[in-house]
Enzyme design. Structure first.
Site, PDB file in Angstrom:
ATOM      1  CG  ASP A 137      -2.029   1.035   0.954  1.00  0.00           C
ATOM      2  OD1 ASP A 137      -2.520   1.405  -0.149  1.00  0.00           O
ATOM      3  OD2 ASP A 137      -2.671   1.284   2.047  1.00  0.00           O
ATOM      4  CG  HIS A 144      -4.414  10.639   2.464  1.00  0.00           C
ATOM      5  ND1 HIS A 144      -5.622  10.491   2.999  1.00  0.00           N
ATOM      6  CD2 HIS A 144      -3.784   9.507   2.895  1.00  0.00           C
ATOM      7  CE1 HIS A 144      -5.303   9.611   4.224  1.00  0.00           C
ATOM      8  NE2 HIS A 144      -4.248   8.941   4.010  1.00  0.00           N
ATOM      9  NE  ARG A 153       3.719  13.101  10.718  1.00  0.00           N
ATOM     10  CZ  ARG A 153       4.609  14.130  10.355  1.00  0.00           C
ATOM     11  NH1 ARG A 153       5.431  14.474  11.123  1.00  0.00           N
ATOM     12  NH2 ARG A 153       4.555  14.892   9.111  1.00  0.00           N
ATOM     13  CD  GLU A 210      -6.516   4.573   4.111  1.00  0.00           C
ATOM     14  OE1 GLU A 210      -5.975   3.740   3.248  1.00  0.00           O
ATOM     15  OE2 GLU A 210      -5.916   5.415   5.007  1.00  0.00           O
ATOM     16  CG  ASP A 244      -5.883  -0.032   2.843  1.00  0.00           C
ATOM     17  OD1 ASP A 244      -6.397  -1.006   3.520  1.00  0.00           O
ATOM     18  OD2 ASP A 244      -5.278   0.646   2.821  1.00  0.00           O
ATOM     19  CE  LYS A 264      -4.004   2.642   7.423  1.00  0.00           C
ATOM     20  NZ  LYS A 264      -4.456   3.268   6.272  1.00  0.00           N
ATOM     21  CB  SER A 268      -8.635  -4.032   1.795  1.00  0.00           C
ATOM     22  OG  SER A 268      -7.630  -3.617   3.101  1.00  0.00           O
ATOM     23  CB  THR A 360      -6.236   7.740   1.144  1.00  0.00           C
ATOM     24  OG1 THR A 360      -6.323   6.839   2.097  1.00  0.00           O
ATOM     25  CG2 THR A 360      -7.462   8.493   1.134  1.00  0.00           C
TER      26      THR A 360
HETATM   27 MN    MN Z   1      -4.562   2.704   2.438  1.00  0.00          MN
END
Ligand code: MN
Length: 426
Positions: A137, A144, A153, A210, A244, A264, A268, A360
């Site tokens: 991925d 994004h 962050r 996603e 996802d 994750k 998916s 994404t």
């Molecule tokens: Mn992803």
């Protein structure tokens, strides 16, 4: 350099009825796996709302001299067919285009075979089209990565210093990739609120989608070899839509220092039809300007991005569908050729049926963001649903639908849908 692909001829019409706005005109000819009522899993294509069993066509000699043995279409996945190589996919796609063109009676008048090999899409089940060996991925949308950087962050320096130099990605898990129509249970896991001292265990409260596309590789390489940007597209069979699913609260607590893990891999979802890169050839376009210039092994010439409209719809349980995002595959900062060149630059080998998620795909406008995290901006801007309820993430029994299509000169090449419902935690 541009190539001529006969099946892409925009003047072609089919003897199969094609509804207005169909994603599947005769110029598409995607590949998938159909559960045939008698023969089990067989390779299939789709024109309009008609699903066509390729195994029956091949056994009746309609695909002879394409390089594909009939039995390669009688498999639970497309991998063996894809392994035959690009000249064979092209020959089969061209043959199908020829068989279904409006002025060709060769198959049209074989009513017995039509009854056995052609189905209404509403009457059949589509299966996982490929056996995914390895799954990567990427994280290739500038918008994004910037949005997530701001929320998770640092609002002042949202992009890490490597982002404009490396197509950032991680190795994911293929076992939990499923085809459209499968429901997914809300995952359980560890989370820790920003102000909490200790983590807690329980169902995720921040399940998200996603909006991604994924490409499927069609050519193997040897360990130690690299694929150049120039050759990369010859290693790509086609693309699917890719949802996802992500659990943001689990993700935030677990992702440092090694990256995405259990947030994750609980499910998916891909669309069932693999649209070939050949079918998308007319929709090439230029991507975003890359500044600074990437290192030489990532530099490219020409149009390596694709103009594919993408949409996300949400259906609350028992309510009307609402479109919550409209984006485009061309917003991707790093293109597929760069991603594959980067994946293999260290000598990492690739296999037929590997899946590479784009990351994404968010566009520049808030309504083009590709996740709930961004659309509702970390829970601060709830989205209003058709039934008056609000969403900041995905609720139990919500259904998410991804759609995608390219359109040019009156020809629409689409992907159909990737549909999934989120069920309560098990
Ligand atoms: Mn992803």
């Amino acid at each position: 350099m541009s190539i001529i692909i006969e099946a892409n001829d925009s003047s072609l019409k089919s003897w199969i009825n094609i509804p207005d706005q169909s994603d599947f005109p005769i110029q598409n000819i995607p590949f998938g796996i159909l559960r045939h009522p008698e023969f089990g899993a067989v390779a299939a294509t789709r024109i309009g709302d008609t699903v066509i069993d390729l195994c029956s066509l091949a056994r009746n000699h309609y695909l002879k001299d394409t390089g594909a043995d009939p039995e390669v279409f009688h498999r639970p996945v497309l991998n063996d067919f894809i392994s035959l190589g690009q000249p064979v996919w092209r020959a089969v796609r061209n043959r199908l285009s020829w068989l279904f063109r409006h002025d060709n009676p060769a198959l049209r008048d074989n009513l017995l075979l039509i009854r056995e090999a052609m189905f209404d899409v509403r009457d059949v089940e589509m299966l996982m089209p490929v056996k995914v060996g390895d799954y990567t991925d990427f994280y290739s949308s500038l918008e994004h990565a910037t949005n997530v950087g701001i929320m998770f962050r640092d609002a002042v320096n949202p992009l890490l210093p490597n982002w404009r130099h490396i197509p950032v990605g991680y190795h994911g898990r293929s076992s939990s990739i499923v085809v459209s129509g499968n429901s997914i249970h809300r995952p359980k896991g560890q989370t820790r609120g920003d102000k909490d001292e200790s983590p807690v265990f329980g169902p995720s409260r921040q399940v998200d989608f996603e909006l991604e596309m994924a490409f499927i590789t069609g050519k193997q390489t040897k360990l130690g070899d690299s694929v150049s940007v120039i050759d990369a597209e010859d290693h790509i069979f086609g693309l699917v839509l890719f949802n996802d699913l992500s659990a943001r609260d689990i993700q935030r607590w677990e992702y440092v220092p090694l990256g995405p893990f259990l947030a994750k891999n609980f499910g998916s979802v891909i669309s069932p039809w693999v649209v070939t890169l050949d079918a998308l050839e007319p929709f090439r376009t230029v991507g975003p300007v890359q500044d600074p210039h990437p290192l030489p092994y990532l530099q490219f010439e020409g149009k390596k991005s694709y103009d594919i409209n993408l949409e996300v719809a949400l259906i609350p349980d028992g309510a009307e569908e609402i479109t919550i995002s409209r984006s485009n595959f061309r917003y991707m900062y790093w293109n597929m050729a760069q991603q594959l060149a980067h994946q293999t630059v260290n000598g990492c080998n690739i296999n037929v049926g590997d899946l590479y998620g784009s990351g994404t795909i968010s566009g520049p406008l808030p309504e083009s963001y590709g996740s709930m995290l961004e659309l509702a901006w970390k829970g601060t801007k709830p989205l209003r649903m058709t039934d008056g309820t609000e969403r900041v993430f995905i609720n139990d029994n919500d259904t998410i639908i991804l759609r995608g299509f390219a359109i040019k000169d009156g020809i629409r090449i689409g992907f159909g849908e990737a549909v999934t419902k989120i069920l309560p935690a098990k």
